[in-house]
Structure formats: structure tokens, C-alpha cells
Design a protein around this motif. Structure first.
Motif, PDB file in Angstrom:
ATOM      1  N   ASN A 285       0.836  -1.208   0.000  1.00 59.85           N
ATOM      2  CA  ASN A 285       0.000   0.000   0.000  1.00 59.85           C
ATOM      3  C   ASN A 285       0.871   1.258   0.000  1.00 59.85           C
ATOM      4  N   VAL A 286       2.040   1.179  -0.682  1.00 62.16           N
ATOM      5  CA  VAL A 286       2.933   2.341  -0.732  1.00 62.16           C
ATOM      6  C   VAL A 286       2.571   3.216  -1.929  1.00 62.16           C
ATOM      7  N   CYS A 287       3.009   4.463  -1.875  1.00 63.84           N
ATOM      8  CA  CYS A 287       2.576   5.453  -2.855  1.00 63.84           C
ATOM      9  C   CYS A 287       3.046   5.112  -4.275  1.00 63.84           C
ATOM     10  N   GLU A 288       2.130   5.313  -5.225  1.00 69.67           N
ATOM     11  CA  GLU A 288       2.401   5.011  -6.634  1.00 69.67           C
ATOM     12  C   GLU A 288       2.475   6.268  -7.492  1.00 69.67           C
ATOM     13  N   CYS A 289       2.558   7.439  -6.847  1.00 63.40           N
ATOM     14  CA  CYS A 289       2.654   8.655  -7.649  1.00 63.40           C
ATOM     15  C   CYS A 289       3.976   8.662  -8.411  1.00 63.40           C
ATOM     16  N   HIS A 290       4.075   9.501  -9.447  1.00 60.94           N
ATOM     17  CA  HIS A 290       5.248   9.509 -10.324  1.00 60.94           C
ATOM     18  C   HIS A 290       6.527   9.757  -9.535  1.00 60.94           C
ATOM     19  N   SER A 291       6.482  10.680  -8.597  1.00 55.95           N
ATOM     20  CA  SER A 291       7.676  11.029  -7.833  1.00 55.95           C
ATOM     21  C   SER A 291       8.116   9.890  -6.917  1.00 55.95           C
ATOM     22  N   CYS A 292       7.169   9.240  -6.247  1.00 55.75           N
ATOM     23  CA  CYS A 292       7.522   8.137  -5.353  1.00 55.75           C
ATOM     24  C   CYS A 292       8.021   6.923  -6.128  1.00 55.75           C
ATOM     25  N   ARG A 293       7.466   6.700  -7.309  1.00 59.81           N
ATOM     26  CA  ARG A 293       7.860   5.536  -8.101  1.00 59.81           C
ATOM     27  C   ARG A 293       9.291   5.644  -8.606  1.00 59.81           C
ATOM     28  N   SER A 294       9.876   6.833  -8.547  1.00 59.82           N
ATOM     29  CA  SER A 294      11.240   7.010  -9.054  1.00 59.82           C
ATOM     30  C   SER A 294      12.290   6.479  -8.074  1.00 59.82           C
ATOM     31  N   THR A 295      11.862   6.064  -6.902  1.00 59.66           N
ATOM     32  CA  THR A 295      12.793   5.530  -5.912  1.00 59.66           C
ATOM     33  C   THR A 295      12.111   4.412  -5.138  1.00 59.66           C
ATOM     34  N   SER A 296      12.833   3.793  -4.213  1.00 59.51           N
ATOM     35  CA  SER A 296      12.238   2.713  -3.415  1.00 59.51           C
ATOM     36  C   SER A 296      11.752   3.255  -2.082  1.00 59.51           C
ATOM     37  N   LEU A 297      10.831   2.526  -1.448  1.00 61.12           N
ATOM     38  CA  LEU A 297      10.329   2.946  -0.143  1.00 61.12           C
ATOM     39  C   LEU A 297      11.470   2.994   0.875  1.00 61.12           C
ATOM     40  N   THR A 298      12.376   2.026   0.828  1.00 58.75           N
ATOM     41  CA  THR A 298      13.466   2.006   1.803  1.00 58.75           C
ATOM     42  C   THR A 298      14.400   3.187   1.607  1.00 58.75           C
TER      43      THR A 298
ATOM     44  N   TYR B  13      11.235  -4.707   7.893  1.00 58.43           N
ATOM     45  CA  TYR B  13       9.887  -5.279   8.040  1.00 58.43           C
ATOM     46  C   TYR B  13       9.086  -4.998   6.780  1.00 58.43           C
ATOM     47  N   GLN B  14       8.400  -6.054   6.276  1.00 56.19           N
ATOM     48  CA  GLN B  14       7.573  -5.907   5.090  1.00 56.19           C
ATOM     49  C   GLN B  14       8.391  -5.265   3.956  1.00 56.19           C
ATOM     50  N   GLU B  15       7.939  -4.161   3.334  1.00 52.32           N
ATOM     51  CA  GLU B  15       8.723  -3.566   2.238  1.00 52.32           C
ATOM     52  C   GLU B  15      10.129  -3.159   2.662  1.00 52.32           C
ATOM     53  N   LEU B  16      10.284  -2.841   3.955  1.00 48.18           N
ATOM     54  CA  LEU B  16      11.581  -2.385   4.440  1.00 48.18           C
ATOM     55  C   LEU B  16      12.565  -3.527   4.665  1.00 48.18           C
ATOM     56  N   LEU B  17      12.163  -4.752   4.377  1.00 44.02           N
ATOM     57  CA  LEU B  17      13.116  -5.859   4.357  1.00 44.02           C
ATOM     58  C   LEU B  17      14.127  -5.670   3.225  1.00 44.02           C
ATOM     59  N   TRP B  18      13.694  -5.038   2.122  1.00 40.57           N
ATOM     60  CA  TRP B  18      14.591  -4.804   0.994  1.00 40.57           C
ATOM     61  C   TRP B  18      15.516  -3.632   1.323  1.00 40.57           C
ATOM     62  N   PRO B  19      16.835  -3.809   1.282  1.00 35.61           N
ATOM     63  CA  PRO B  19      17.755  -2.723   1.633  1.00 35.61           C
ATOM     64  C   PRO B  19      17.651  -1.555   0.652  1.00 35.61           C
ATOM     65  N   PRO B  20      18.108  -0.359   1.060  1.00 34.54           N
ATOM     66  CA  PRO B  20      18.081   0.792   0.152  1.00 34.54           C
ATOM     67  C   PRO B  20      19.014   0.575  -1.033  1.00 34.54           C
ATOM     68  N   VAL B  21      18.686   1.239  -2.125  1.00 37.58           N
ATOM     69  CA  VAL B  21      19.487   1.116  -3.345  1.00 37.58           C
ATOM     70  C   VAL B  21      20.475   2.274  -3.451  1.00 37.58           C
ATOM     71  N   ARG B  22      20.023   3.485  -3.114  1.00 36.43           N
ATOM     72  CA  ARG B  22      20.851   4.676  -3.308  1.00 36.43           C
ATOM     73  C   ARG B  22      21.265   5.339  -1.988  1.00 36.43           C
ATOM     74  N   GLN B  23      20.356   5.407  -1.043  1.00 35.62           N
ATOM     75  CA  GLN B  23      20.613   6.169   0.185  1.00 35.62           C
ATOM     76  C   GLN B  23      21.473   5.381   1.174  1.00 35.62           C
ATOM     77  N   LYS B  24      22.243   6.123   1.985  1.00 29.83           N
ATOM     78  CA  LYS B  24      23.022   5.545   3.083  1.00 29.83           C
ATOM     79  C   LYS B  24      22.817   6.397   4.325  1.00 29.83           C
ATOM     80  N   LEU B  25      22.896   5.790   5.485  1.00 32.96           N
ATOM     81  CA  LEU B  25      22.826   6.539   6.732  1.00 32.96           C
ATOM     82  C   LEU B  25      24.071   7.409   6.871  1.00 32.96           C
TER      83      LEU B  25
END
Length: 440
Positions: free
Chosen positions: A106-119, A147-159
Motif C-alpha cells: 500500500n505504498v505510494c504510486e505517484c510519479h515522484s515516489c515511483r522514481s525511488t524505493s520505499l526504503t 519489516y515488510q517492504e523495508l526488508l529490501w535494503p536501500p538502493v541509493r541512500q546511506k545513513l
């Protein structure tokens, strides 16, 4: 009560963890509640909500289960402000849990959100929170959720400052038929598909996500596990789930996990509280033998009858299934149906034995034998419904499940401290496949 707990935690120098879900609701200006909203979102609120299937609305009418449009600067600002203000107002909290909505796909599907991952969006939010806390001189640690979608690690961002964060691995969909110690080869990560993810069930699939995160973040971490949250209702003897808990805790170091939080019912003591006893004792000393704890606990409760009771409960565990009750696997399962049928015979026989012991048991042990007395009837009624479902006799299921529901409701005043009636019915209807006879 919470204030008293806070004081007790501070007095003992324990690490204070707080919050979890609810930040998305707070960003919307809505108090956290796991219940449908009384009103539809306002025009201003809709702008903040995730767009799913072209609509911005509360997910299934529940704000706390609704994600935000995390690319929207207003939503970002509201989320960040909620967390940072809470951290400033609660210096007693050592570890502040910052989680997203408690639902998936149930994560956002708008054009801007789809350009990156939830994580990636999540990590970006956490970095902004960290920056605000640094500026305010606040040292609170942040718990980062896998957890859930956040099980997938980030692709671009780092802490930016990983030392502020601690990873929390939450494998909510895992099997409890096996322990972490029984894991096989770890597979590649399952592919991520926006709003079409399938949660991992096997231990190996779940651990693959943990290892992927650990490869990028060599930071402190712990597991947030669920043996007494849903799966325990499927183990009618409570013996199997207790052994899983023991084995899992002893395996934490091999997974490079430094702690364990149990997401569970507080009232999980039917037929007894052996799983919780094992959890507490083994977390304190992982070298303790399961068999020693077994004799220690059962003999204290049941006296000279302890081995007879243990063998009965062990047999119940061997015939029942954590996974089946937890919604894992097909509902039609003739082999499991036959095992549920055997439980009915076994519990009926043992019921006579317990009734005899109730008459002669010393006062201290009467409560434990009373629990077993109630539990035998509980087992017979619930497995009649489970057997009919697993055998494919669909027409019989509603009446049998209703009989079970009415039985535990009728006895709730007497056994409320030991069985969470609401929760076993919720799990049975949401996961096992039964239907509730009233609206939630």
C-alpha cells in the motif's frame, strides 16, 4: 501505569525502548489507533497520503495502516517534526522506534515516489531526523525497522551517522515449525515489485534480507520476533514453540544479532506459561539446557505428575501446527486433518485423568490442573473446526468455529488472565481462514 514502568526502568538502568507504528498517523494529525477512522480524510490530509490505485485515502479506512506520500515535502516535514519533537519531549527514551505504516502493498504510486524505493525514502527521512537531533543536541538512538517492504535494503541512500541507529529485524511472516538453527543455504533476495510483494515464509528467505542489510551496515542489531504473537495458538501443547524459542535465542550470535524483543500477547498461558519461562531464563543465560528448564518448570507446577503432563503436551505439539494456524500453507491438508482428529481423542482421554487429579491436587497446584481441565475442552472444540477445514468439509466449519468461539467467550471471566480471547479469534479469522460472527 506507563509512568510507573518508566520509573522502574530508570531505577534499574535498563534500556528504554518506546513507540513503533503511529508516526504516519501523527503526521496526518490523527491520534494513533488500530481502528477505522470516524471521518474520511480532509482535503489537506489527502495530499499527505499515499496514492494507491489512483486514490489517496486511508488504507482500508485505518489511518495507522496508511502510508504517506513520502516524496511530498509537507508529508516529510510532518513526519520528521513528529519524531524530533517526541524525542525532545521524552529524554528518558534511549531507543526511539521509527516505523512506517503497519501494512504492506500500500505504498505510494505517484510519479515522484515511483522514481525511488520505499526504503530509500525511509533512509532519507531518518537522515533528516538525525540531522535535526544533532542540531538540538539530542543523543537518542533510533531503531531502524527491517519489516515488510523495508526488508529490501536501500538502493541509493546511506545513513549519514550509522552510529545513531540500531537495526531491528522483524521477520513477521517466518515459519515457526523450525528454528533458526535448522536453516539451510541462504538464497538470493526475492525481487521487489511495488505493491506486489510476497512476504518470505522460510527461514532462509528471511535471513537473506538480514544478511543483505548487514552487508551494508555493520551496526548493532537485534531481532523482534513473534513466537507468542500468533504462531503459539497453533501449538496446542506449547512445548514445540517453547523449544523453538530456546533454540532461536541460542542462535542469535551466529546471526550477528545482539538481542531479542518478543512481540506477543501478555496473556499467553494456556495450558501454561512454559514458553515465556523458557524465553526469560534463556535470554538471561543461553547455556541453560531446555531439558533442565522443562523439568524445573513442569515439576513445580504439576508435582509428581509432571512427566505424565509433559508427555501429553509434547504429543499435542507433535500433532498440531504453528504454520497452519498462522495461515502458512494450503487450507486443504488431509494429513493435518487426521492429526487434528487424533488430538480430539487424546484430549478426551486426558480429560478424565485431569478430572481425577483435580480432586486430589494440593491447593497450590489446583489452578494448574484447572487450566489443563479447561484446556482439554478447548483443544477438542478448536480441533473440530480445524479438522473440518483441513479436510475440506467447508459446510461444517462455521458451526464448529462458532461453538468454539462461544465456549471461550463464556469462560473468559474465569480464564481471562491466561487466554487472550480477542486475539485468538482475531488470528483465527485473519490468518487461519475462519469467519467472525460479529463486526470487528
Amino acid at each position: 501505569m506507563c509512568r510507573q514502568i518508566d520509573q522502574a526502568i530508570a531505577c534499574r538502568g535498563l534500556l528504554h525502548h518506546r513507540v513503533g507504528h503511529g508516526w504516519t498517523s501523527k503526521a496526518m494529525g490523527i491520534p494513533y489507533a488500530c481502528a477505522p477512522a470516524k471521518m474520511a480524510p480532509s482535503k489537506e490530509q489527502r495530499l499527505l497520503l499515499a496514492q494507491v490505485n489512483g486514490v489517496r485515502d486511508f488504507w482500508e479506512e485505518i489511518p495507522s495502516n496508511t502510508n504517506l506520500c513520502y516524496s511530498n515535502p509537507m508529508a516529510q516535514c510532518a513526519f520528521i517534526k513528529g519524531v524530533t519533537e517526541y524525542a525532545a519531549n521524552h529524554p528518558e527514551v534511549d531507543y526511539l522506534h521509527v516505523w512506517l505504516a503497519d501494512e504492506y502493498n500500500n505504498v505510494c504510486e505517484c510519479h515522484s515516489c515511483r522514481s525511488t524505493s520505499l526504503t530509500d525514502q525511509y533512509i532519507s527521512l531518518l537522515n533528516e531526523i538525525d540531522s535535526a537531533l544533532v542540531q538540538s543536541g539530542i543523543s537518542t538512538h533510533i531503531v531502524l525497522l527491517l519489516y515488510q517492504e523495508l526488508l529490501w535494503p536501500p538502493v541509493r541512500q546511506k545513513l549519514v551517522h550509522p552510529e545513531r541507529f540500531i537495526l531491528m529485524f522483524a521477520p513477521i511472516s517466518r515459519t515457526f515449525n523450525r528454528s533458526y538453527s535448522c536453516r539451510g543455504p541462504i538464497p538470493n533476495l526475492m525481487p521487489y515489485r511495488r505493491n506486489q510483494i510476497v512476504l518470505p515464509h522460510t527461514l532462509e528467505e528471511n535471513i537473506a534480507f538480514l544478511e543483505a542489510w548487514k552487508a551494508g551496515y555493520d551496526t548493532d542489531s537485534f531481532v523482534y520476533d513473534y513466537p507468542l504473537g500468533r504462531a503459539h495458538y497453533g501449538d496446542l501443547g506449547y512445548h514445540h514453540i517453547a523449544r523453538i524459542i530456546s533454540s532461536d535465542i541460542k542462535e542469535l550470535s551466529s546471526l550477528k544479532l545482539n538481542g531479542y524483543i518478543s512481540c506477543q500477547e501478555l496473556r499467553a498461558a494456556l495450558p501454561n506459561a512454559f514458553p515465556n519461562y523458557v524465553m526469560g531464563r534463556t535470554l538471561w543465560n543461553k547455556n541453560l539446557s531446555f531439558e533442565i528448564l522443562e523439568e524445573e518448570y513442569y515439576s513445580a507446577l504439576y508435582g509428581s505428575d509432571w512427566s505424565t503432563v509433559k508427555e501429553y503436551l509434547l504429543k499435542l505439539s507433535s500433532l498440531t501446527s504453528c504454520d497452519y494456524f498462522n495461515g502458512i500453507g494450503p487450507r486443504f491438508n488431509p494429513e493435518q486433518a487426521a492429526r487434528y482428529k487424533e488430538v480430539q481423542f487424546l484430549s478426551g482421554e486426558f480429560h478424565l485423568y485431569i478430572r481425577q487429579r483435580l480432586d486430589t491436587a494440593e491447593p497450590f497446584r489446583k489452578i494448574f490442573f484447572s487450566l489443563l481441565d479447561y484446556h482439554t475442552e478447548y483443544c477438542i472444540l478448536i480441533t473440530k473446526a480445524l479438522e473440518a477445514q483441513a479436510a475440506g468439509r467447508v459446510s461444517e466449519v462455521p458451526e464448529l468455529w462458532n461453538t468454539f468461539m462461544n465456549f471461550i467467550r463464556m469462560h473468559e471471566p474465569e480464564f481471562q488472565p491466561y487466554l487472550d480471547v480477542y486475539r485468538v479469534l482475531e488470528v483465527g479469522t485473519k490468518y487461519t481462514g475462519f469467519s467472525l460472527d460479529i463486526e470487528r
